[in-house]
Write a protein that holds these residues in place. Structure first.
Motif, PDB file in Angstrom:
ATOM      1  N   ILE A 164       0.842  -1.197   0.000  1.00 43.37           N
ATOM      2  CA  ILE A 164       0.000   0.000   0.000  1.00 43.37           C
ATOM      3  C   ILE A 164       0.876   1.245   0.000  1.00 43.37           C
ATOM      4  N   LEU A 165       1.943   1.222   0.808  1.00 45.47           N
ATOM      5  CA  LEU A 165       2.820   2.389   0.927  1.00 45.47           C
ATOM      6  C   LEU A 165       3.457   2.757  -0.412  1.00 45.47           C
ATOM      7  N   GLN A 166       3.883   1.749  -1.165  1.00 53.52           N
ATOM      8  CA  GLN A 166       4.549   2.004  -2.445  1.00 53.52           C
ATOM      9  C   GLN A 166       3.569   2.213  -3.592  1.00 53.52           C
ATOM     10  N   LYS A 167       2.299   2.031  -3.319  1.00 56.19           N
ATOM     11  CA  LYS A 167       1.220   2.218  -4.297  1.00 56.19           C
ATOM     12  C   LYS A 167       1.350   1.278  -5.496  1.00 56.19           C
ATOM     13  N   ASN A 168       1.915   0.095  -5.253  1.00 57.51           N
ATOM     14  CA  ASN A 168       2.047  -0.891  -6.330  1.00 57.51           C
ATOM     15  C   ASN A 168       1.358  -2.213  -5.990  1.00 57.51           C
ATOM     16  N   MET A 169       0.408  -2.153  -5.043  1.00 61.76           N
ATOM     17  CA  MET A 169      -0.375  -3.339  -4.723  1.00 61.76           C
ATOM     18  C   MET A 169      -1.554  -3.409  -5.687  1.00 61.76           C
ATOM     19  N   LEU A 170      -1.495  -4.331  -6.626  1.00 65.42           N
ATOM     20  CA  LEU A 170      -2.541  -4.458  -7.640  1.00 65.42           C
ATOM     21  C   LEU A 170      -3.809  -5.072  -7.058  1.00 65.42           C
ATOM     22  N   LEU A 171      -3.658  -6.044  -6.158  1.00 67.17           N
ATOM     23  CA  LEU A 171      -4.794  -6.775  -5.603  1.00 67.17           C
ATOM     24  C   LEU A 171      -4.735  -6.778  -4.082  1.00 67.17           C
ATOM     25  N   ASP A 172      -5.880  -6.512  -3.444  1.00 69.65           N
ATOM     26  CA  ASP A 172      -5.935  -6.661  -1.998  1.00 69.65           C
ATOM     27  C   ASP A 172      -6.140  -8.137  -1.674  1.00 69.65           C
ATOM     28  N   GLN A 173      -6.257  -8.461  -0.382  1.00 69.68           N
ATOM     29  CA  GLN A 173      -6.308  -9.872   0.009  1.00 69.68           C
ATOM     30  C   GLN A 173      -7.492 -10.594  -0.611  1.00 69.68           C
ATOM     31  N   GLN A 174      -8.667 -10.010  -0.537  1.00 74.82           N
ATOM     32  CA  GLN A 174      -9.854 -10.663  -1.086  1.00 74.82           C
ATOM     33  C   GLN A 174      -9.727 -10.842  -2.594  1.00 74.82           C
ATOM     34  N   GLU A 175      -9.215  -9.817  -3.270  1.00 72.64           N
ATOM     35  CA  GLU A 175      -9.063  -9.891  -4.721  1.00 72.64           C
ATOM     36  C   GLU A 175      -8.021 -10.919  -5.125  1.00 72.64           C
ATOM     37  N   PHE A 176      -6.908 -10.924  -4.404  1.00 76.08           N
ATOM     38  CA  PHE A 176      -5.850 -11.885  -4.712  1.00 76.08           C
ATOM     39  C   PHE A 176      -6.360 -13.315  -4.538  1.00 76.08           C
ATOM     40  N   THR A 177      -7.063 -13.538  -3.450  1.00 76.69           N
ATOM     41  CA  THR A 177      -7.609 -14.873  -3.188  1.00 76.69           C
ATOM     42  C   THR A 177      -8.571 -15.289  -4.293  1.00 76.69           C
ATOM     43  N   GLN A 178      -9.467 -14.386  -4.672  1.00 75.41           N
ATOM     44  CA  GLN A 178     -10.457 -14.729  -5.684  1.00 75.41           C
ATOM     45  C   GLN A 178      -9.834 -14.953  -7.047  1.00 75.41           C
ATOM     46  N   VAL A 179      -8.874 -14.101  -7.408  1.00 74.25           N
ATOM     47  CA  VAL A 179      -8.196 -14.255  -8.710  1.00 74.25           C
ATOM     48  C   VAL A 179      -7.465 -15.598  -8.769  1.00 74.25           C
ATOM     49  N   CYS A 180      -6.742 -15.930  -7.719  1.00 72.35           N
ATOM     50  CA  CYS A 180      -5.997 -17.196  -7.709  1.00 72.35           C
ATOM     51  C   CYS A 180      -6.937 -18.391  -7.768  1.00 72.35           C
ATOM     52  N   ARG A 181      -8.067 -18.292  -7.097  1.00 71.78           N
ATOM     53  CA  ARG A 181      -9.055 -19.370  -7.172  1.00 71.78           C
ATOM     54  C   ARG A 181      -9.643 -19.476  -8.573  1.00 71.78           C
ATOM     55  N   ASP A 182     -10.049 -18.343  -9.123  1.00 70.90           N
ATOM     56  CA  ASP A 182     -10.700 -18.348 -10.434  1.00 70.90           C
ATOM     57  C   ASP A 182      -9.767 -18.857 -11.530  1.00 70.90           C
ATOM     58  N   LYS A 183      -8.507 -18.438 -11.461  1.00 67.46           N
ATOM     59  CA  LYS A 183      -7.539 -18.807 -12.505  1.00 67.46           C
ATOM     60  C   LYS A 183      -6.814 -20.112 -12.189  1.00 67.46           C
ATOM     61  N   LYS A 184      -7.083 -20.646 -10.990  1.00 71.24           N
ATOM     62  CA  LYS A 184      -6.435 -21.893 -10.560  1.00 71.24           C
ATOM     63  C   LYS A 184      -4.906 -21.782 -10.595  1.00 71.24           C
ATOM     64  N   TYR A 185      -4.415 -20.645 -10.152  1.00 78.19           N
ATOM     65  CA  TYR A 185      -2.981 -20.412 -10.124  1.00 78.19           C
ATOM     66  C   TYR A 185      -2.310 -21.232  -9.019  1.00 78.19           C
ATOM     67  N   ASP A 186      -1.093 -21.716  -9.305  1.00 76.25           N
ATOM     68  CA  ASP A 186      -0.205 -22.151  -8.242  1.00 76.25           C
ATOM     69  C   ASP A 186       0.298 -20.891  -7.544  1.00 76.25           C
ATOM     70  N   VAL A 187       0.336 -20.914  -6.211  1.00 78.42           N
ATOM     71  CA  VAL A 187       0.546 -19.687  -5.451  1.00 78.42           C
ATOM     72  C   VAL A 187       1.798 -19.764  -4.588  1.00 78.42           C
TER      73      VAL A 187
END
Length: 283
Positions: A164-187
């Motif tokens: 957040i401080l560097q303003k380069n966080m593309l996804l917050d926790q909920q978004e990251f979790t959902q994206v990884c689930r939807d795309k079935k990414y290895d994490v």
């Protein structure tokens, strides 16, 4: 030299665990000959996640000079970060420069039979108005990298990145979790990045448990991405490591320090702590 002899003697008492334990080579920069000290101290128990730093003029030469040593140990590659932006659209100069560094990495990842390749969906600052576009570009570029590295069975792991401080966080926790689930990414979960953004790390682990393949281990003050030692920060590392080992027992553990002053006795101490904790968990 005396300290090294003690470590070698103690190494005989450490039993194998399911995890692969790595150290990230970022703190060595282009002095990859430093891996020899750690390789000798822990025998076959320690692997190396090589941060691709082909922007440094002597990095590739150092990598070539240490190929024989690295081939004797588990090796993974962390994708290049500097001058690389996977959220850039194809055909742009930013994309072409990123892929130039990726292709250099691919060459050596193939030679060393890399166990995985770590990808950041983005590195640069996030313009809120372009967030969806950036994410779509990153998904497309992931597919390209997956095809490249998958040609020799090297999976691509998606890491939670930015602060957040560097303003380069593309996804917050909920978004990251959902994206990884939807795309079935290895994490790959970076606990330091998560902590700096105020994420609920135990919940993150529970939510993504079936897909978590690895962790980056370091600590910070809860705001800055400091890459401090394991107990130097606001993460209760002892408790979190217990959670990690019980919930994701086969995930790789990668100590990721970035400053050269972390090289040496302190890093050895942290490696031994992780190794011994893994062994005690399996008793």
């Amino acid at each position: 030299m005396e300290i090294m002899q003690v470590w070698r003697q103690e190494e005989r008492t450490i039993r194998m665990s399911n995890n692969s334990i790595y150290i990230n080579t970022c703190l060595f920069g282009d002095h990859l000959s430093r891996v020899q000290e750690y390789a000798q101290a822990y025998g076959g128990r320690l692997g190396f996640e090589i941060l691709a730093m082909f922007d440094m003029p002597d990095f590739e030469q150092s990598l070539r000079e240490n190929l024989a040593l690295l081939q004797e140990h588990p090796v993974a590659f962390h994708g290049p970060v500097f001058r690389v932006e996977h959220a850039a659209p194809r055909g742009t100069r930013q994309y072409e420069e990123s892929m130039h560094h990726v292709r250099l990495t691919l060459k050596y990842a193939r030679i060393l039979r890399s166990r995985h390749f770590t990808m950041h969906l983005n590195n640069g600052r996030v313009d809120p108005d372009r967030k969806e576009e950036m994410l779509a570009n990153a998904h497309e570029n992931y597919k390209e990298l997956q095809e490249m590295f998958g040609s020799f069975d090297c999976p691509v792991y998606i890491e939670n990145t930015g602060t957040i401080l560097q303003k380069n966080m593309l996804l917050d926790q909920q978004e990251f979790t959902q994206v990884c689930r939807d795309k079935k990414y290895d994490v790959l979960i970076d606990i330091g990045h998560a902590n700096a953004n105020g994420w609920d790390i135990p919940r993150l682990i529970d939510d993504l448990q079936p897909q978590i393949r690895a962790y980056h281990l370091h600590n910070n003050d809860g705001i800055h991405d400091q890459h401090n030692r394991l107990h130097e920060g606001t993460i209760d590392f002892t408790s979190l490591l217990d959670k990690i080992l019980k919930t994701t027992p086969d995930a790789d553990l990668i100590i990721e320090y970035t400053r050269r002053e972390k090289d040496g006795a302190g890093l050895h101490e942290d490696i031994r702590e992780v190794l011994e904790t893994c062994d005690k968990t399996r008793e």
